[in-house]
Design a protein around this motif. Structure first.
Motif, mmCIF file in Angstrom:
data_model
loop_
_atom_site.group_PDB
_atom_site.id
_atom_site.type_symbol
_atom_site.label_atom_id
_atom_site.label_comp_id
_atom_site.label_asym_id
_atom_site.label_seq_id
_atom_site.Cartn_x
_atom_site.Cartn_y
_atom_site.Cartn_z
ATOM 1 N N HIS A 1 -9.636 4.540 -1.127
ATOM 2 C CA HIS A 1 -8.835 4.864 0.137
ATOM 3 C C HIS A 1 -9.427 5.341 1.478
ATOM 4 O O HIS A 1 -10.296 6.003 1.187
ATOM 5 C CB HIS A 1 -7.430 5.448 -0.053
ATOM 6 N N GLY A 2 -8.976 5.147 2.650
ATOM 7 C CA GLY A 2 -9.354 5.906 3.634
ATOM 8 C C GLY A 2 -10.875 5.615 3.887
ATOM 9 O O GLY A 2 -11.603 6.679 4.169
ATOM 10 N N ASP B 1 0.724 -0.974 0.108
ATOM 11 C CA ASP B 1 0.117 -0.010 0.132
ATOM 12 C C ASP B 1 0.788 1.119 0.120
ATOM 13 O O ASP B 1 1.873 1.102 0.683
ATOM 14 C CB ASP B 1 -0.735 -0.030 1.290
ATOM 15 N N HIS B 2 0.339 2.125 -0.644
ATOM 16 C CA HIS B 2 1.162 3.582 -0.863
ATOM 17 C C HIS B 2 2.657 3.307 -0.801
ATOM 18 O O HIS B 2 3.362 3.840 0.028
ATOM 19 C CB HIS B 2 0.872 4.532 0.426
ATOM 20 N N HIS C 1 -10.391 0.262 1.366
ATOM 21 C CA HIS C 1 -9.007 0.277 2.107
ATOM 22 C C HIS C 1 -9.762 0.570 3.509
ATOM 23 O O HIS C 1 -10.265 1.734 3.932
ATOM 24 C CB HIS C 1 -8.035 1.055 1.670
ATOM 25 N N HIS D 1 -7.833 9.657 4.409
ATOM 26 C CA HIS D 1 -7.253 8.698 5.494
ATOM 27 C C HIS D 1 -7.515 9.162 6.891
ATOM 28 O O HIS D 1 -7.623 10.358 7.063
ATOM 29 C CB HIS D 1 -5.628 8.542 5.230
HETATM 30 ZN ZN LIG Z 1 -4.613 4.633 1.526
#
Ligand SMILES: [Zn+2]
Length: 277
Positions: free
Chosen positions: A197-198, A63-64, A219, A163
């Protein structure tokens, strides 16, 4: 296909056991920080053992990843997908660096899936004093241009997600809300898989509608981290003289499973009453 981030074996246990009990496929994700703690090859080895022992659809995501070197490490270790995140760069540079990464990583493993990221979704799956304000949403036009210019398999757009959790979200007084129309427009323009995401702290109905509109991966990290800490705190408070890790850590696993199960149920459109666990 949905997802939980982990830092260690308690996290792996929580995500894997939850998915297995519900009989749904799942992705385990580790950020650069989480990978630095657990080890890139160690994480891959643990997932390989689970897949071999249980013949189960559990997948591993880096991830990231902010540099090509760490993305290549993950690809060589056998990760199934990599988030190559250069979204902090100007748009054109993000396109050229992501394109270069897609070529290099597919050279290591042609079947690996590469995700690219555009727009603003805030940083840190942590507790924030306040939710970030004024994050710019990804436009369908730039999503199309980014997809065409990079050759990515998965797109991470900014559609109201961010996030981390604010204190008001933890108190249950606020929720993240998503722009469902924007998700549908981007899905139509790009035809790509899309990651949200987040997702911690997001309105349940928005998550359900986002998945219908084209989100294929969600996520969840901060909610799981919060559960981990609360589970440990409960165990420590209850058993003040206990020093045996495997007698204390199950409380963290159970607390994380509570969150992961609820999210997997929602993402997979199942009702609690119809799932046999
Ligand atoms: Zn993320």
């Amino acid at each position: 296909m949905k997802y939980g981030n982990i830092s260690d074996l308690t996290g792996v246990k929580a995500v894997f056991e939850s998915a297995r009990e519900l009989r749904v496929p799942v992705i385990v994700g580790l950020s650069e920080g989480e990978l630095a703690f657990m080890g890139v090859r160690e994480a891959a080895a643990v997932l390989n053992v689970l897949r071999q022992e249980h013949d189960y659809p559990i997948f591993l995501n880096a991830d990231h990843t902010h540099s090509l070197a760490s993305a290549e490490d993950a690809a060589r270790a056998g990760f199934d997908s990599i988030v190559f995140d250069r979204s902090e760069l100007p748009f054109d540079q993000n396109i050229s660096e992501t394109k270069r990464a897609v070529e290099a990583l597919k050279g290591i493993n042609p079947s690996i899936l590469i995700e690219g990221e555009i727009g603003e979704i805030g940083t840190g799956s942590e507790i924030h004093e306040q939710a970030p304000q004024g994050l710019r949403l990804t436009t369908p036009e730039e999503a199309k241009q980014f997809a065409a210019g990079t050759g990515i398999d998965i797109l991470a757009p900014a559609v109201g997600n961010s996030h981390g959790l604010s204190r008001s979200m933890i108190r249950g007084e606020a929720q993240k809300r998503l722009n469902i129309d924007r998700i549908a427009e981007i899905a139509k323009e790009t035809g790509l898989f899309m990651t949200q995401h987040g997702a911690s702290g997001t309105n349940d109905e928005d998550l359900r509608r986002a998945i219908q509109a084209g989100i294929t991966e969600v996520h969840i990290n901060t909610e799981v981290r919060l559960a981990w800490r609360r589970g440990l705190e409960t165990a420590f408070t209850k058993e003040r003289d206990q020093i045996v890790p495997y007698k204390l850590l199950p409380a963290a696993v159970d607390a994380m499973k509570h969150v992961v199960r609820a999210r997997l149920l929602l993402f997979n459109g199942k009702q609690r009453s119809t799932v046999s666990a």
